[in-house]
Design a protein around this motif. Sequence first.
Motif, PDB file in Angstrom:
ATOM      1  N   LEU A 276      13.350  -2.083  -8.774  1.00  0.00           N
ATOM      2  CA  LEU A 276      14.190  -3.239  -9.089  1.00  0.00           C
ATOM      3  C   LEU A 276      15.410  -3.299  -8.184  1.00  0.00           C
ATOM      4  CD1 LEU A 276      15.098  -5.588 -10.905  1.00  0.00           C
ATOM      5  CD2 LEU A 276      16.097  -3.887 -12.458  1.00  0.00           C
ATOM      6  N   ALA A 277      16.080  -2.153  -7.990  1.00  0.00           N
ATOM      7  CA  ALA A 277      17.289  -2.143  -7.172  1.00  0.00           C
ATOM      8  C   ALA A 277      16.978  -2.476  -5.714  1.00  0.00           C
ATOM      9  CB  ALA A 277      17.967  -0.780  -7.276  1.00  0.00           C
ATOM     10  N   PHE A 278      15.910  -1.890  -5.155  1.00  0.00           N
ATOM     11  CA  PHE A 278      15.557  -2.167  -3.767  1.00  0.00           C
ATOM     12  C   PHE A 278      15.179  -3.632  -3.575  1.00  0.00           C
ATOM     13  CE2 PHE A 278      14.183   2.502  -2.857  1.00  0.00           C
ATOM     14  CZ  PHE A 278      15.510   2.865  -2.877  1.00  0.00           C
ATOM     15  N   PHE A 279      14.481  -4.187  -4.551  1.00  0.00           N
ATOM     16  CA  PHE A 279      14.099  -5.599  -4.443  1.00  0.00           C
ATOM     17  C   PHE A 279      15.335  -6.472  -4.500  1.00  0.00           C
ATOM     18  CE2 PHE A 279      12.265  -9.653  -5.403  1.00  0.00           C
ATOM     19  CZ  PHE A 279      10.986  -9.622  -4.863  1.00  0.00           C
ATOM     20  N   THR A 331      17.942 -10.896 -21.423  1.00  0.00           N
ATOM     21  CA  THR A 331      17.083 -11.322 -22.543  1.00  0.00           C
ATOM     22  C   THR A 331      15.628 -10.890 -22.337  1.00  0.00           C
ATOM     23  OG1 THR A 331      16.696 -13.500 -21.555  1.00  0.00           O
ATOM     24  CG2 THR A 331      18.576 -13.283 -23.074  1.00  0.00           C
ATOM     25  N   GLY A 332      15.471  -9.628 -21.971  1.00  0.00           N
ATOM     26  CA  GLY A 332      14.136  -9.066 -21.855  1.00  0.00           C
ATOM     27  C   GLY A 332      13.417  -9.376 -20.565  1.00  0.00           C
ATOM     28  N   ASP A 333      14.125  -9.911 -19.573  1.00  0.00           N
ATOM     29  CA  ASP A 333      13.496 -10.207 -18.281  1.00  0.00           C
ATOM     30  C   ASP A 333      14.353  -9.639 -17.150  1.00  0.00           C
ATOM     31  OD1 ASP A 333      11.875 -11.145 -16.287  1.00  0.00           O
ATOM     32  OD2 ASP A 333      12.608 -13.219 -16.389  1.00  0.00           O
ATOM     33  N   PRO A 334      14.418  -8.294 -17.019  1.00  0.00           N
ATOM     34  CA  PRO A 334      15.274  -7.697 -15.983  1.00  0.00           C
ATOM     35  C   PRO A 334      14.817  -8.019 -14.569  1.00  0.00           C
ATOM     36  CG  PRO A 334      13.899  -6.015 -17.002  1.00  0.00           C
ATOM     37  CD  PRO A 334      13.711  -7.255 -17.812  1.00  0.00           C
ATOM     38  N   ALA A 411       6.151  -3.990 -13.214  1.00  0.00           N
ATOM     39  CA  ALA A 411       6.648  -2.799 -13.907  1.00  0.00           C
ATOM     40  C   ALA A 411       8.077  -2.984 -14.391  1.00  0.00           C
ATOM     41  CB  ALA A 411       6.567  -1.581 -12.977  1.00  0.00           C
ATOM     42  N   VAL A 412       8.865  -3.839 -13.675  1.00  0.00           N
ATOM     43  CA  VAL A 412      10.268  -4.032 -14.038  1.00  0.00           C
ATOM     44  C   VAL A 412      10.397  -4.699 -15.404  1.00  0.00           C
ATOM     45  CG1 VAL A 412      12.412  -5.175 -13.343  1.00  0.00           C
ATOM     46  CG2 VAL A 412      10.959  -4.085 -11.626  1.00  0.00           C
ATOM     47  N   ARG A 413       9.405  -5.489 -15.792  1.00  0.00           N
ATOM     48  CA  ARG A 413       9.449  -6.138 -17.108  1.00  0.00           C
ATOM     49  C   ARG A 413       9.428  -5.109 -18.240  1.00  0.00           C
ATOM     50  NH1 ARG A 413       6.274  -9.520 -13.903  1.00  0.00           N
ATOM     51  NH2 ARG A 413       6.999 -11.677 -13.826  1.00  0.00           N
TER      52      ARG A 413
END
Length: 653
Positions: A276-279, A331-334, A411-413
């Motif tokens: 997530l951070a790299f993206f 709200t559940g969508d990181p 996977a981030v979800r």
Amino acid sequence: MDSNRRPAILTGLSGCLLLIFLPASVSGGLSLVAPFGSEYYSGMPRSAAGIVVLPQVAALVLALLLVRWWPWLLVTSGVLVAGITLSTMPREMLLPAYLIGPVTVTFALIGVLACAQRLFLDGAPRWGAAIAVLALGLRVFSAAVIGRGGMASRDYQLLKAGVVAVALFGLLAFAWRVPRAGRAPLSWARVRPVLAAGAAVFLVIPLSLVTRADVATLLGIDSSVLFRHPWVENALAGGATLVLAAGLAALAGLWSLGGALTMALAQAGMGTPLLLAFFALEGQTAARWSGVLAGTAIGVLAALTRWRVAVAGTLHVLAATSLFIAWSATTGDPGRIGTQHRVVPALIILVLVVAAVTATAGATVPVLARRGSIPAVLGPVAGLLAASAGLLLAATYVEDDGLPASDTLNAVRHLTTSGVLLLVAGAAVGGLGLAHYLTERWAERRRAEEIRREAAAAERDRLARPIHDGVLQVLAMVQRQGAEPGATGTALAELATLAGQQETALRKLLAGGGTLVPPARETEAVDLRAALSELAGPGIEVATPAEAVPLAGHEGRELLAAVRAALENVRRHAGSGARAWLLLEDEGDGVRVTVRDDGAGIAPGRLAEAERDGRLGVAQSMRGRIEDLRGTMTVDSRPGEGTEVELWVPRRG
């Protein structure tokens, strides 16, 4: 920095620089060998997977067997990296480079971890922990550099060439100055980490030969189901690898297993947050690098403190909390943090997660170093376990329809799963650290008890000699004189005087001062030739050199006391009419005195029986004195053939 350890530290740091540009995959758990089913083998025939893994397994086992020569593992890796970097051949023509790649990565990582272990065992635990943390942190940095949004090709190649040149210079300048570790005896404790690591990564080969039809038959389903749901097959491969690798890790010992599982949990929880951070930081090269380096720096600082376990656990809690906040705030969508390129939350997650995982490495180093398993556990075993856990977790990343989303951030979800893994890893760090602390304290108490017992035994032996030579001898004389019917008043008066002297000395000793032997100046040398000549008399012949035989005061008095004890034994036990001979020899570096008699001799086992009964003439007055002087004493006796006692005492200096 200790000058004796400086070459090892600089060599290890130079090896760390090589890890910056060696391939690494965060989603693969930073493993040296990827488990079958991962994207590393996508599009590859199953029959070819085993051939690809074999060089990696061979390189790994060879590196673990050569950890004693870890500086040269790093030099070899540096030369290979420099050769590939400077090569101008087209990449598709570099088949040797493709085969050499696994050797390069394996030698570099195992060499750095072996350096960390050597520093820890050589009395530099903080440097050892810091280098182990850097090894893991720079592997993450490599994933950040090579992954999405890395540097432009030309800038990347220039930076790589410069860093590799600095690393190679450091290796060539300092590796040959590192003192080589002593040859450790071949033992099960030394071999089993190598066997566990080699067998764990070798699992990929037999698993690669299992076909989809075999898996379907095992599950009792049609193979078309696995074709439509390939992640199930991957999860099965990951689960099988995880279970079997954990079992093999137990072969290296329970502490190694605990360290491997702790690091695997931390690395498995790291993959999704870093994705997530790299993206989110795609195109923000400086931000990605800064985040990884900041997290690694925090991990190094945590490893350098006395509270490394507590700090690592706290960082895990903070990292998990940041993931739960990201989940709630979106709200559940990181995934929106990534698609909208939110720099600040991505940086916070990046720094905290990297800091937590690298601090975990620093907290497990003390546990693994004493068992000699840092290279095997922190390198291949923990990485393979983490990568296998990642494949197993991927099967849980499905939506309401039971299928995974077909995008990169699927996977981030499920970011909360990584948060839970980080919390569990934090608890594992705390449990491992507490168990290690309690074990160390128990070992220290046991060592203190052993030292106390040895000191008590030494004090008992010290007191036994003067008591035997003084009080007990006087009592024996009283008994003999009392048994004689014609005892004179002069003899009785002499006994009374001796008894009074021993009483006074004994009372002083019991009061906490004084001694049972007459005072003498420690520096006053003893002429053994003159002292032993005074012992000559009826039934005792003395043979000495023509010149004086000096011996330092304490050694001389103790040797004379042992000789007198030997003559007393002759008088008491050799029999009436027995004769004794004393022979003094000056051997330059020491003095030898031989006491021989023609008496009744000593029956086999008699000396041991006398010691058990508390008669310590030979055990303490003679042998104990001589051994305290670092000398030797031998007794040669046969019943009816007399006894020969040989005493040898070295000279000081």
